[in-house]
Design an enzyme around this catalytic site. Structure first.
Site, mmCIF file in Angstrom:
data_model
loop_
_atom_site.group_PDB
_atom_site.id
_atom_site.type_symbol
_atom_site.label_atom_id
_atom_site.label_comp_id
_atom_site.label_asym_id
_atom_site.label_seq_id
_atom_site.Cartn_x
_atom_site.Cartn_y
_atom_site.Cartn_z
ATOM 1 N N HIS A 176 3.911 -2.231 3.012
ATOM 2 C CA HIS A 176 3.991 -1.191 2.315
ATOM 3 C C HIS A 176 5.242 -0.919 1.806
ATOM 4 C CE1 HIS A 176 1.079 -0.504 5.602
ATOM 5 N NE2 HIS A 176 0.293 0.214 5.137
ATOM 6 N N HIS A 193 -5.132 9.258 1.332
ATOM 7 C CA HIS A 193 -5.141 8.564 2.231
ATOM 8 C C HIS A 193 -5.866 9.338 3.469
ATOM 9 C CE1 HIS A 193 -3.456 5.368 5.038
ATOM 10 N NE2 HIS A 193 -3.069 4.832 3.980
ATOM 11 N N HIS A 241 -6.112 3.237 -3.633
ATOM 12 C CA HIS A 241 -5.823 3.290 -2.493
ATOM 13 C C HIS A 241 -6.082 4.671 -1.604
ATOM 14 C CE1 HIS A 241 -4.829 1.828 1.604
ATOM 15 N NE2 HIS A 241 -3.443 2.674 1.785
ATOM 16 N N ASP A 247 0.824 -1.204 -0.024
ATOM 17 C CA ASP A 247 0.159 -0.148 0.006
ATOM 18 C C ASP A 247 0.947 1.257 0.077
ATOM 19 O OD1 ASP A 247 -1.985 -1.586 0.116
ATOM 20 O OD2 ASP A 247 -3.090 -1.033 2.176
ATOM 21 N N ASP A 248 0.034 2.436 -0.272
ATOM 22 C CA ASP A 248 0.773 3.758 -0.185
ATOM 23 C C ASP A 248 1.669 4.304 -1.116
ATOM 24 O OD1 ASP A 248 -0.888 3.456 1.919
ATOM 25 O OD2 ASP A 248 0.540 3.691 3.637
#
Ligand code: NI
Length: 461
Positions: free
Chosen positions: A423, A335, A331, A280-281
């Site tokens: 991540h 955030h 995603h 992720d991210d």
């Protein structure tokens, strides 16, 4: 007695007459020469020129091989009449040639119609040869009638091309018929678990052939037949397979077939240990390239849930992820916690991110993971066009930031079907992958994408 003078006079008259006759003969001869060598040839070459022009109304070039694209029967008739007319004044053996090429024009017109009738008409099949889409009810008989017609044509480029097209059509038709017969021959039931292994080998071949014949009209019905057969077989297998006999299923073989894979993922027949790596991210400049290199080194495909903002910042990296064969998901843009957003705000954030990712990578994600896995069932219902992916093991890489700790946590919580959250934004992830991946491979884990893992929890309660 005739005097000398009289003789002289007579001779003179005779000479004069001879001279006149000679000149007359010469003039007649000259006239004939002009007629024979000048006037007649000019008239004849003019006739041939006109005849060629008439034939040229029908054919594309002087080669007289391809017809003009707009040529119709009436044009050929008109050309024929013109030729007849010309040579009724100037009879010539060459007329046979014009008659022959015009007769061939008739045959070529018929052949062109026949060739066109082999294919499905689509809006953009101007370039038919690169997109041979056969008409659905085409038969080998129909094809051989056309092939026989070609035999009567002269050996020119038009005939060569027609023969080439016909060979290609015949090959295609044969492949389609063979696939059809093969699918029909697949059994609809199995008695013993092991039978699925050999059957899946055949199914993989059909799947490959169907994807090669992708644009053919018959593909839809063939795919449907294959789906029906594999559905029946999958159901049969699930009825007879038990925990004890499941090991007899050669999973490496069976799950090569995407149809069997789709239906057997996560069932009792699926004894594979599955692992899905997700990051992720990203993307980010610091660690994404290193993560990509490690995945390449072990020939593993992973999934990257991208932030819209990061994709804007590093478009080349997002493209690189796709180019190296990994799956990408949404995603969010930057955030936010979807838990705290209204439906409208979530939709706006999600759609904006979809648009950015699509613009940069040409791929509109079909999966997403909300930030912090938040939002629950409300988000899943709201974003029903895409599939939510959460996780069942959390590496907590963001917490420990230590490769050994990450590795131990994953191994502690390891499940037969593991969907791991990581991540690519933390340094420790790179060395952690270096330890983790070889161990997982050693343990027999197969790396799959999150949707293949048969893990269907869509959100955290
Ligand atoms: Ni995140």
């Amino acid at each position: 007695m005739v005097s000398r003078k009289q003789i002289h006079q007579k001779n003179a008259n005779k000479t004069y007459l001879n001279t006149v006759t000679a000149y007359l003969k010469l003039a007649v001869l000259g006239f004939l020469v002009i007629i024979v060598f000048l006037v007649i040839p000019i008239k004849y070459s003019q006739a041939h020129f006109e005849a060629q022009e008439a034939v040229g109304q029908v054919y594309q070039s002087q080669e007289w091989d391809y017809l003009k694209s707009q040529t119709e029967e009436a044009d050929i008739e008109a050309a024929q009449q013109r030729v007849d007319q010309i040579f009724s004044f100037y009879p010539s053996v060459k007329k046979v040639t014009y008659n022959r090429v015009l007769e061939q024009a008739h045959q070529k017109l018929v052949l062109e119609d026949q060739l066109n009738s082999l294919f499905v008409k689509t809006e953009n099949n101007q370039d038919q040869n690169s997109h041979l889409i056969l008409k659905e009810d085409l038969s080998q008989e129909e094809l051989s009638i056309i092939k026989n017609g070609v035999e009567d044509l002269p050996h020119d480029s038009m005939r060569l091309e027609a023969e080439r097209v016909l060979v290609e059509v015949e090959n295609l038709l044969t492949r389609i018929e063979r696939t059809q017969a093969g699918i029909e021959k697949l059994p609809a039931e199995i008695q013993v678990v092991e039978e699925i292994n050999a059957l899946s080998q055949q199914v993989v071949k059909f799947e490959e052939e169907l994807s090669n014949l992708d644009n053919q009209a018959q593909i839809e019905s063939l795919s449907r037949q294959l789906l029906e057969k594999t559905t029946l077989l999958s159901q049969e297998l699930q009825e007879i397979v038990t925990e004890e006999t499941a090991a007899a299923v050669d999973t490496e073989l069976v799950f090569q077939s995407y149809l069997f894979s789709e239906q057997l993922d996560g069932t009792v027949a699926d004894t594979r240990k599955l692992f899905s790596l997700t990051f992720d991210d990203g993307p980010n400049l610091e660690y994404t390239p290193e993560v990509l290199d490690i995945l390449d080194k072990y020939q593993i495909k992973a999934t990257f849930f991208l932030l819209g903002q990061q994709v804007e910042n590093y478009p080349e990296l997002a493209q690189e992820i796709v180019a190296r064969g990994h799956l990408i998901g949404n995603h969010s843009y930057d955030h936010p916690d979807y838990e705290t957003l209204t439906d409208e705000e979530i939709l706006e954030d999600f759609t904006k991110t979809q648009d950015i990712i699509e613009e940069v990578t040409q791929i509109r994600p079909v999966i997403y993971r909300t930030p912090y896995g938040g939002g629950g069932g409300r988000v899943v219902r709201l974003l029903e066009g895409a599939t939510s992916v959460i996780w069942n093991v959390d590496s907590e890489d963001w917490l420990s930031r230590n490769s050994q700790t990450i590795y131990e946590k994953v191994m502690d919580e390891l499940q037969p079907k593991t969907l791991l959250l990581m991540h690519d934004s933390h340094e420790a992830v790179v060395p952690a992958l270096e330890i983790l991946i070889p161990v997982l491979k050693e343990e027999g884990y197969v790396f799959v994408d999150p949707l293949e893992i048969g893990y269907d929890f869509l959100f955290f309660e």
